[in-house]
Design a protein around this motif. Structure first.
Motif, PDB file in Angstrom:
ATOM      1  N   GLN A   1       0.836  -1.204   0.000  1.00 21.16           N
ATOM      2  CA  GLN A   1       0.000   0.000   0.000  1.00 21.16           C
ATOM      3  C   GLN A   1       0.871   1.256   0.000  1.00 21.16           C
ATOM      4  O   GLN A   1       0.606   2.218  -0.736  1.00 21.16           O
ATOM      5  CB  GLN A   1      -0.926   0.004   1.219  1.00 21.16           C
ATOM      6  CG  GLN A   1      -2.010  -1.057   1.226  1.00 21.16           C
ATOM      7  CD  GLN A   1      -3.179  -0.768   0.291  1.00 21.16           C
ATOM      8  OE1 GLN A   1      -3.083   0.102  -0.570  1.00 21.16           O
ATOM      9  NE2 GLN A   1      -4.271  -1.497   0.462  1.00 21.16           N
TER      10      GLN A   1
ATOM     11  N   LEU B   1       2.875   1.648  -3.465  1.00 16.97           N
ATOM     12  CA  LEU B   1       2.135   2.074  -4.646  1.00 16.97           C
ATOM     13  C   LEU B   1       1.367   3.375  -4.455  1.00 16.97           C
ATOM     14  O   LEU B   1       0.705   3.853  -5.387  1.00 16.97           O
ATOM     15  CB  LEU B   1       1.148   0.970  -5.057  1.00 16.97           C
ATOM     16  CG  LEU B   1       1.770  -0.358  -5.497  1.00 16.97           C
ATOM     17  CD1 LEU B   1       0.691  -1.380  -5.813  1.00 16.97           C
ATOM     18  CD2 LEU B   1       2.685  -0.166  -6.706  1.00 16.97           C
ATOM     19  N   ALA B   2       1.451   3.964  -3.287  1.00 19.45           N
ATOM     20  CA  ALA B   2       0.665   5.168  -2.980  1.00 19.45           C
ATOM     21  C   ALA B   2       0.916   6.304  -3.967  1.00 19.45           C
ATOM     22  O   ALA B   2      -0.008   7.033  -4.340  1.00 19.45           O
ATOM     23  CB  ALA B   2       0.961   5.638  -1.559  1.00 19.45           C
TER      24      ALA B   2
ATOM     25  N   ARG C   1      -0.896   5.675  -7.858  1.00 18.32           N
ATOM     26  CA  ARG C   1      -2.281   5.234  -8.031  1.00 18.32           C
ATOM     27  C   ARG C   1      -3.053   6.050  -9.072  1.00 18.32           C
ATOM     28  O   ARG C   1      -4.051   5.585  -9.605  1.00 18.32           O
ATOM     29  CB  ARG C   1      -3.027   5.282  -6.693  1.00 18.32           C
ATOM     30  CG  ARG C   1      -2.578   4.215  -5.716  1.00 18.32           C
ATOM     31  CD  ARG C   1      -3.578   4.034  -4.590  1.00 18.32           C
ATOM     32  NE  ARG C   1      -3.139   3.004  -3.667  1.00 18.32           N
ATOM     33  CZ  ARG C   1      -2.566   3.228  -2.494  1.00 18.32           C
ATOM     34  NH1 ARG C   1      -2.365   4.481  -2.101  1.00 18.32           N
ATOM     35  NH2 ARG C   1      -2.205   2.234  -1.711  1.00 18.32           N
ATOM     36  N   ASP C   2      -2.601   7.259  -9.362  1.00 16.95           N
ATOM     37  CA  ASP C   2      -3.320   8.088 -10.336  1.00 16.95           C
ATOM     38  C   ASP C   2      -2.723   7.980 -11.737  1.00 16.95           C
ATOM     39  O   ASP C   2      -3.120   8.700 -12.649  1.00 16.95           O
ATOM     40  CB  ASP C   2      -3.320   9.552  -9.884  1.00 16.95           C
ATOM     41  CG  ASP C   2      -1.914  10.118  -9.758  1.00 16.95           C
ATOM     42  OD1 ASP C   2      -0.949   9.320  -9.718  1.00 16.95           O
ATOM     43  OD2 ASP C   2      -1.778  11.351  -9.706  1.00 16.95           O
TER      44      ASP C   2
ATOM     45  N   GLU D   1      -5.379  -5.085  -8.532  1.00 14.53           N
ATOM     46  CA  GLU D   1      -5.684  -3.672  -8.783  1.00 14.53           C
ATOM     47  C   GLU D   1      -6.775  -3.153  -7.853  1.00 14.53           C
ATOM     48  O   GLU D   1      -6.689  -2.025  -7.353  1.00 14.53           O
ATOM     49  CB  GLU D   1      -6.109  -3.508 -10.245  1.00 14.53           C
ATOM     50  CG  GLU D   1      -4.974  -3.764 -11.218  1.00 14.53           C
ATOM     51  CD  GLU D   1      -5.461  -4.054 -12.632  1.00 14.53           C
ATOM     52  OE1 GLU D   1      -4.643  -3.962 -13.554  1.00 14.53           O
ATOM     53  OE2 GLU D   1      -6.663  -4.378 -12.800  1.00 14.53           O
TER      54      GLU D   1
ATOM     55  N   PHE E   1      -5.333  -2.621  -4.312  1.00 13.58           N
ATOM     56  CA  PHE E   1      -4.372  -1.544  -4.108  1.00 13.58           C
ATOM     57  C   PHE E   1      -4.716  -0.260  -4.868  1.00 13.58           C
ATOM     58  O   PHE E   1      -3.924   0.676  -4.896  1.00 13.58           O
ATOM     59  CB  PHE E   1      -2.972  -2.027  -4.489  1.00 13.58           C
ATOM     60  CG  PHE E   1      -2.500  -3.167  -3.633  1.00 13.58           C
ATOM     61  CD1 PHE E   1      -2.175  -2.965  -2.294  1.00 13.58           C
ATOM     62  CD2 PHE E   1      -2.422  -4.454  -4.145  1.00 13.58           C
ATOM     63  CE1 PHE E   1      -1.765  -4.017  -1.491  1.00 13.58           C
ATOM     64  CE2 PHE E   1      -2.002  -5.528  -3.348  1.00 13.58           C
ATOM     65  CZ  PHE E   1      -1.680  -5.303  -2.013  1.00 13.58           C
ATOM     66  N   GLY E   2      -5.904  -0.208  -5.469  1.00 13.94           N
ATOM     67  CA  GLY E   2      -6.398   1.036  -6.055  1.00 13.94           C
ATOM     68  C   GLY E   2      -5.646   1.545  -7.264  1.00 13.94           C
ATOM     69  O   GLY E   2      -5.497   2.763  -7.438  1.00 13.94           O
ATOM     70  N   LEU E   3      -5.189   0.652  -8.130  1.00 13.37           N
ATOM     71  CA  LEU E   3      -4.468   1.071  -9.324  1.00 13.37           C
ATOM     72  C   LEU E   3      -5.444   1.456 -10.442  1.00 13.37           C
ATOM     73  O   LEU E   3      -6.604   1.047 -10.457  1.00 13.37           O
ATOM     74  CB  LEU E   3      -3.541  -0.057  -9.795  1.00 13.37           C
ATOM     75  CG  LEU E   3      -2.422  -0.431  -8.814  1.00 13.37           C
ATOM     76  CD1 LEU E   3      -1.561  -1.554  -9.384  1.00 13.37           C
ATOM     77  CD2 LEU E   3      -1.561   0.780  -8.472  1.00 13.37           C
ATOM     78  N   ASP E   4      -4.935   2.263 -11.394  1.00 13.56           N
ATOM     79  CA  ASP E   4      -5.795   2.849 -12.427  1.00 13.56           C
ATOM     80  C   ASP E   4      -5.624   2.132 -13.774  1.00 13.56           C
ATOM     81  O   ASP E   4      -5.023   2.667 -14.712  1.00 13.56           O
ATOM     82  CB  ASP E   4      -5.477   4.338 -12.568  1.00 13.56           C
ATOM     83  CG  ASP E   4      -6.466   5.064 -13.471  1.00 13.56           C
ATOM     84  OD1 ASP E   4      -7.553   4.513 -13.729  1.00 13.56           O
ATOM     85  OD2 ASP E   4      -6.141   6.174 -13.923  1.00 13.56           O
TER      86      ASP E   4
ATOM     87  N   LYS F   1       5.152  -0.370 -10.262  1.00 16.21           N
ATOM     88  CA  LYS F   1       5.696   0.935  -9.877  1.00 16.21           C
ATOM     89  C   LYS F   1       6.884   1.350 -10.747  1.00 16.21           C
ATOM     90  O   LYS F   1       7.029   2.542 -11.067  1.00 16.21           O
ATOM     91  CB  LYS F   1       6.121   0.907  -8.404  1.00 16.21           C
ATOM     92  CG  LYS F   1       6.610   2.273  -7.917  1.00 16.21           C
ATOM     93  CD  LYS F   1       6.914   2.320  -6.443  1.00 16.21           C
ATOM     94  CE  LYS F   1       7.366   3.710  -6.035  1.00 16.21           C
ATOM     95  NZ  LYS F   1       7.630   3.810  -4.584  1.00 16.21           N
TER      96      LYS F   1
END
Length: 306
Positions: free
Chosen positions: A188, A191-192, A195-196, A210, A213-216, A300
């Motif tokens: 977390q 990758l912070a 994420r955008d 995804e 961990f909130g990936l786009d 990343k």
């Protein structure tokens, strides 16, 4: 009389076979655990530590999407006390061999594992999708929550077939949960900062990771790596790259199609690589957590250049 003796001999052979196959349950012999693919072997090995080492059926260059069984594979499958596989939705080549086998553990048949279904809304993709298991997303090893559910199923099944090591399996499961949470927390943070950053992947197999961990992810070339993407799909992805909507396009070691190189030409997008099967990860204690970290690093390393 001769017919009667023949039946007795047949029964004796069957009983001896069953006893030999399950002998580890009443002796110091450890069970032979075989996983279809490397990630499942990594999860299984965390549970079998101190008892045995999980083996893997496919070598590191093979993909479950197009694999064909060899005679040596059949020997391994028959000798294993427990064969762990996702299920028919992924390992098509195991359907005939394992569907009714007593040593089979198909994870897709376990109600306690929360499988997701492919969602195609808003994705740039073309293809035909079937009802039922046809749209089931089999890549559960990439989802920490599903990996824990799978590990629990594996630990419980091993405790049943090998009760003398039940305490060890359950202890390993507790350690798995703790180590997994530590790994998730670390990823977390890792990758912070990206994420955008939008990106495309070669095939639609990363939803579990995804979503966690909130990936786009903006889209994919194909759902099935064996299917070539359509011209319309490629054109839409190329246009998205030209308009700077995505900074990376990811391929995989098992599939490195020339189309990925072609589609990024003339665009600012970079070519990254993520290995969803952990081809170069050695099966050893802690390896599954290293695998998850390697997936995060793959994302990343390209996305941070955006």
């Amino acid at each position: 009389m001769r017919c009667f003796l023949s039946k007795i001999q047949t029964c004796i052979v069957i009983l001896l076979t069953v006893f030999t196959h399950n002998s580890f349950a009443k002796s110091d012999v450890s069970p032979k655990v075989l996983a279809s693919i490397k990630p499942l072997a990594l999860i299984s090995n965390e549970i079998t530590q101190g008892v045995t080492e999980a083996d893997v059926l496919l070598n590191k260059t093979a993909s479950p999407h197009d694999y064909v069984l060899k005679p040596s594979d059949m020997v391994k499958l028959k000798q294993a006390d427990l064969v762990i596989w996702v299920g028919p939705v992924l390992e098509h080549f195991l359907n005939n061999t394992l569907t009714d086998a007593s040593n089979s553990l198909a994870l897709s048949a376990q109600p306690s594992i929360e499988f997701q279904h492919f969602t195609h809304e808003g994705q740039i993709s073309i293809g035909d999708f079937e009802d039922g298991d046809g749209d089931l997303n089999p890549h559960i090893w990439l989802g920490p929550d599903q990996a824990l559910q799978a590990a629990t199923v594996i630990a419980n099944r091993l405790s049943q077939i090998d009760p003398q090591h039940k305490e060890q399996y359950q202890t390993n499961l507790v350690k798995f949960k703790l180590n997994l949470q530590h790994t998730v927390d670390s990823i977390q943070q890792q990758l912070a900062s990206v994420r955008d950053q939008g990106y495309f992947v070669f095939h639609d197999g990363y939803d579990y990771f995804e979503n966690k961990f909130g990936l786009d992810n903006l889209g994919y070339f194909t759902v099935d790596p064996e299917r070539k993407p359509g011209a319309k799909t490629v054109a839409k992805i190329h246009q998205a790259l030209l308009s700077h909507k995505a900074v990376c396009v990811f391929s995989e070691p098992q599939f490195t199609p020339a189309i990925v190189t072609t589609v990024i030409q003339g665009t600012p997008a970079k070519h990254g690589e993520v290995d969803p099967l952990g081809s170069d990860i050695k099966i050893e204690p802690g390896a599954y957590f290293n695998f998850l970290t390697s997936v995060a690093t793959g994302f990343k390393s390209c996305l941070q250049q955006g």
